[in-house]
Design an enzyme around this catalytic site. Structure first.
Site, mmCIF file in Angstrom:
data_model
loop_
_atom_site.group_PDB
_atom_site.id
_atom_site.type_symbol
_atom_site.label_atom_id
_atom_site.label_comp_id
_atom_site.label_asym_id
_atom_site.label_seq_id
_atom_site.Cartn_x
_atom_site.Cartn_y
_atom_site.Cartn_z
ATOM 1 N N GLU A 41 35.569 47.605 47.020
ATOM 2 C CA GLU A 41 36.566 47.785 45.961
ATOM 3 C C GLU A 41 36.087 48.746 44.881
ATOM 4 O O GLU A 41 36.686 48.840 43.824
ATOM 5 C CB GLU A 41 37.009 46.442 45.372
ATOM 6 C CG GLU A 41 35.899 45.530 44.954
ATOM 7 C CD GLU A 41 36.382 44.160 44.477
ATOM 8 O OE1 GLU A 41 37.574 43.972 44.222
ATOM 9 O OE2 GLU A 41 35.524 43.268 44.355
ATOM 10 N N ARG A 64 44.154 48.408 35.626
ATOM 11 C CA ARG A 64 45.241 47.683 36.294
ATOM 12 C C ARG A 64 45.941 46.703 35.367
ATOM 13 O O ARG A 64 47.024 46.207 35.662
ATOM 14 C CB ARG A 64 44.721 46.966 37.552
ATOM 15 C CG ARG A 64 43.747 45.846 37.274
ATOM 16 C CD ARG A 64 43.032 45.398 38.535
ATOM 17 N NE ARG A 64 43.638 44.220 39.131
ATOM 18 C CZ ARG A 64 43.033 43.467 40.051
ATOM 19 N NH1 ARG A 64 41.835 43.785 40.504
ATOM 20 N NH2 ARG A 64 43.630 42.404 40.542
ATOM 21 N N HIS A 101 46.205 39.677 37.580
ATOM 22 C CA HIS A 101 46.029 38.457 38.376
ATOM 23 C C HIS A 101 47.157 37.460 38.148
ATOM 24 O O HIS A 101 47.452 36.653 39.012
ATOM 25 C CB HIS A 101 44.665 37.831 38.104
ATOM 26 C CG HIS A 101 43.586 38.564 38.811
ATOM 27 N ND1 HIS A 101 42.875 39.576 38.218
ATOM 28 C CD2 HIS A 101 43.154 38.494 40.096
ATOM 29 C CE1 HIS A 101 42.036 40.076 39.101
ATOM 30 N NE2 HIS A 101 42.180 39.453 40.245
ATOM 31 N N ARG A 149 39.994 33.095 46.191
ATOM 32 C CA ARG A 149 39.467 33.595 44.909
ATOM 33 C C ARG A 149 38.791 32.433 44.182
ATOM 34 O O ARG A 149 39.404 31.750 43.366
ATOM 35 C CB ARG A 149 40.600 34.174 44.061
ATOM 36 C CG ARG A 149 41.160 35.508 44.567
ATOM 37 C CD ARG A 149 42.221 36.040 43.600
ATOM 38 N NE ARG A 149 42.509 37.444 43.782
ATOM 39 C CZ ARG A 149 43.499 37.921 44.541
ATOM 40 N NH1 ARG A 149 44.289 37.120 45.198
ATOM 41 N NH2 ARG A 149 43.698 39.225 44.638
ATOM 42 N N ARG A 163 35.446 34.153 48.527
ATOM 43 C CA ARG A 163 34.835 35.207 47.739
ATOM 44 C C ARG A 163 34.074 34.538 46.600
ATOM 45 O O ARG A 163 34.629 33.687 45.885
ATOM 46 C CB ARG A 163 35.912 36.124 47.167
ATOM 47 C CG ARG A 163 35.239 37.160 46.300
ATOM 48 C CD ARG A 163 36.061 37.983 45.417
ATOM 49 N NE ARG A 163 37.053 37.398 44.593
ATOM 50 C CZ ARG A 163 38.106 38.094 44.168
ATOM 51 N NH1 ARG A 163 38.288 39.328 44.569
ATOM 52 N NH2 ARG A 163 38.994 37.538 43.380
ATOM 53 N N ASN A 200 43.212 46.527 45.067
ATOM 54 C CA ASN A 200 43.639 46.437 43.661
ATOM 55 C C ASN A 200 42.606 47.106 42.761
ATOM 56 O O ASN A 200 42.930 47.951 41.932
ATOM 57 C CB ASN A 200 43.812 44.978 43.226
ATOM 58 C CG ASN A 200 44.675 44.183 44.180
ATOM 59 O OD1 ASN A 200 45.504 44.759 44.864
ATOM 60 N ND2 ASN A 200 44.481 42.883 44.250
ATOM 61 N N ASP A 201 41.348 46.700 42.929
ATOM 62 C CA ASP A 201 40.308 47.315 42.105
ATOM 63 C C ASP A 201 39.975 48.711 42.606
ATOM 64 O O ASP A 201 39.692 49.601 41.807
ATOM 65 C CB ASP A 201 39.047 46.433 42.082
ATOM 66 C CG ASP A 201 39.197 45.333 41.050
ATOM 67 O OD1 ASP A 201 39.679 45.622 39.942
ATOM 68 O OD2 ASP A 201 38.850 44.176 41.356
ATOM 69 N N CYS A 227 42.275 42.926 51.717
ATOM 70 C CA CYS A 227 42.757 41.716 51.045
ATOM 71 C C CYS A 227 43.410 42.025 49.707
ATOM 72 O O CYS A 227 43.873 41.129 49.016
ATOM 73 C CB CYS A 227 41.646 40.687 50.887
ATOM 74 S SG CYS A 227 40.308 41.265 49.845
HETATM 75 C C1 PEP Z 1 41.162 43.545 44.869
HETATM 76 O O1 PEP Z 1 40.555 44.028 43.902
HETATM 77 O O2 PEP Z 1 41.896 44.195 45.628
HETATM 78 C C2 PEP Z 1 41.023 42.101 45.161
HETATM 79 C C3 PEP Z 1 41.536 41.573 46.257
HETATM 80 O O3 PEP Z 1 40.420 41.316 44.229
HETATM 81 P P1 PEP Z 1 41.110 40.880 42.852
HETATM 82 O O4 PEP Z 1 42.556 41.291 42.904
HETATM 83 O O5 PEP Z 1 40.957 39.403 42.725
HETATM 84 O O6 PEP Z 1 40.327 41.645 41.851
HETATM 85 MG MG MG Z 2 38.959 42.921 42.925
#
Ligand code: PEP
Ligand code: MG
Length: 543
Positions: A429, A463, A188, A295, A331, A452-453, A500
């Site tokens: 996710e 990650r 993040h 976020r 979110r 991402n997740d 996203c």
């Molecule tokens: C994701 O997981 O792709 C996402 C957008 O949420 P974050 O990166 O805040 O976990």
């Molecule tokens: Mg996420």
């Protein structure tokens, strides 16, 4: 000249002085003070600086969260004028011949213990405030105030690593670039750097003892390199590159106000991701058609207690009002894993990414969730808000969420407080959510794919683990197949689907996403116009 390479998370160039942030170990060292009066002068200067900071914070907070919530900064200013508190610090220095930092820390501990032991609830609560002002004074004394660094002019932050809560507290106006020794490109902190539009390099193998605050540096996010104490030639070259970059940015600006439409007429929404209300400036500057991911957990980070309903309501209301009718997808709280705030008392977990986080906290501690939902439903009256729930793995979770939302509606009805029930969607996710996306689509209004997740859980790659960056392949066929499945299942049910996660901004995949029928891409504000350019130049009818 010191030269080092790292992984670039934002392509840009920065030139300027550096500020080296060193982690303190939380221990204030006791030193012998040869000249106690000089230490007292340092305390007085720090008090003055802390007062100025608090006055600024008060002004900022009044605008962002209203007068009543801002009052705490006023109270802290008054506490800093308290004669008993200041005399105790002066006496400690004079009688024990100790340094200012130590005297402030000891006095802070003593006073806060004294308040904590009082019967009166109001006085008891002041114990935390005394701790807070003493920490602030300590940071002013060590030149590490303002959430981490003190610099009159914009600077390049050089650190071992930065957590999301440290990053979020930095004064963005004063940061030219980040350079960190550790960190993963999918963390993040990296995402925040992208959002802030500033060059950032991570995994740079430098010895922090060899660089000093004040040194000049060039950060080149295109080449992934940083040069400390550059020669005149290097500086000249960096300035020329910056100029070239600026010209490219100006060209992109000509796309403002234009539609996101392919040559063969397929329209797509390009929204932006933000972490706080103050990022909305970047959203408007880059002409995004909405906010696809707010976020909201960043409202909770870097604080000493839960944000109140009013504080959150003001933030969401300001977001929707500033966006003037454009969609703002908030979110709900996605705290946990790398995003931690002490007051949640989450405890240590073996496997935090797979642990107690996001919607799991909200379902197990519904009082925290309800406060946020009340604020969101109330803010919905003022504009185009949507709510999105993170980390969903089952239809049961969605049903339980809706029961809680219903309870919140009843409470607001009973309290006679105006609200609106907005559009509600979920993040896809987890692989589980992908596999049951047909059933989930029946329940919700939209999907937003968090790549991402989704990548972390599908590929079984943490990650956060910088050692695994080379294995973290978001282009893996499994991920692309999953995105297609989710898009098809959403559309079969007449629901819209977006992306996203960071993959949404990957220009090499844009055509594929458009072909899959993805309806929305939500990306870092700096990527909006670049994405618009690619979309406007593509034709998907011929392939
Ligand atoms: C994701 O997981 O792709 C996402 C957008 O949420 P974050 O990166 O805040 O976990
Ligand atoms: Mg996420």
């Amino acid at each position: 000249m010191i030269h080092a390479n790292g992984k670039s998370v934002y392509r840009g160039i920065a030139v300027g002085p550096i500020v080296v942030l060193k982690k303190d170990d939380g221990q204030v060292k006791r030193r012998k003070a040869e000249d106690p009066e000089a230490e007292i002068n340092r305390v007085n200067a720090a008090v003055k600086q802390a007062q100025e900071q608090l006055a600024d914070l008060y002004e900022k907070a009044v605008k962002e969260v209203g007068e009543s919530n801002a009052a705490i900064f006023d109270i802290h200013q008054m506490m800093l004028e308290d004669e008993d508190y200041l005399d105790a610090i002066y006496n400690t220095i004079r009688t024990e011949f100790v340094n200012a930092e130590y005297a402030v820390a000891v006095t802070g501990d003593n006073f806060s213990e004294m308040f904590a032991g009082m019967d009166d609830e109001y006085m008891k609560a002041r114990a935390a405030d005394i701790k807070d002002i003493s920490i602030r004074l300590g940071k002013c004394l060590s030149g590490q105030s303002n959430g981490g660094f003190e610099s009159e002019e914009p600077a390049i932050i050089v650190a071992d690593d930065l957590t999301p809560s440290e990053t979020v507290q930095l004064d963005k106006e004063k940061i030219l670039a980040f350079v960190t020794v550790h960190g993963s490109t999918n963390s993040h902190t990296a995402i925040l750097a992208r959002m802030m539009n500033i060059p950032a390099l991570i995994g740079v193998p430098i010895n922090l003892e060899e660089v000093e605050t004040g040194m000049q540096a060039v950060v080149d996010g295109f080449e992934g390199e940083v040069i400390f104490e550059p020669t005149d030639d290097i500086l000249e070259c960096a300035n020329a590159k910056m100029q070239e970059e600026q010209e490219k940015q100006n060209l992109l600006k000509s796309l403002k106000g234009k539609e996101n439409v392919t040559l063969d007429g397929r329209k797509i929404n390009i929204y932006a991701n933000i972490g706080s209300v103050s990022d909305i400036g970047y959203v408007l500057e880059n002409d995004a058609s909405g906010i696809g991911l707010f976020r909201s957990e960043f409202l909770y980070l870097g604080k000493s207690d839960f944000p109140t309903e009013e504080e959150q309501f003001q933030a969401y209301k300001q977001a929707v009002q500033t966006m003037a009718g454009k969609k703002v997808i908030v979110r709900t709280l996605d705290i946990g894993a790398d995003k931690k705030a002490d007051y949640f008392e989450l405890g240590k977990e073996e496997n935090p990414a797979m642990g107690y986080r996001a919607i799991r906290i909200c379902l197990k501690q519904p009082e925290i969730f309800k406060t946020q939902l009340r604020a969101l439903l109330r803010a919905a009256v003022y504009g185009n808000i949507s709510i999105m729930y993170p980390m969903i793995i089952s239809t049961e979770e969605v049903k339980r969420i809706f029961e809680i939302v219903k309870a919140v509606q009843e409470e607001l009805d009973n309290d006679g407080i105006p609200y609106k029930l907005p559009e509600q969607g979920i993040m896809i996710e987890t692989p589980a959510a992908v596999m049951i996306s047909d059933e989930l689509a029946e329940l919700v209004d939209f999907f937003s794919i968090g790549t991402n997740d989704l990548t972390q859980y599908t590929l079984a790659i943490d990650r956060q683990n910088e050692k695994l960056d080379e294995f973290y392949n978001p282009h893996h066929k499994a991920i692309l197949k999953m995105i297609r499945i989710v898009a098809d299942n959403a559309h079969k049910c007449g629901k819209w689907v977006g992306i996203c996660g960071e993959l949404g901004a990957d220009l090499t995949l844009t055509k594929e996403f458009v072909r899959m029928g993805i309806d929305e891409l939500s990306v870092a504000p700096s990527m909006v116009l670049k994405l618009r350019k690619v979309i406007r130049e593509m034709d998907i009818s011929s392939d």
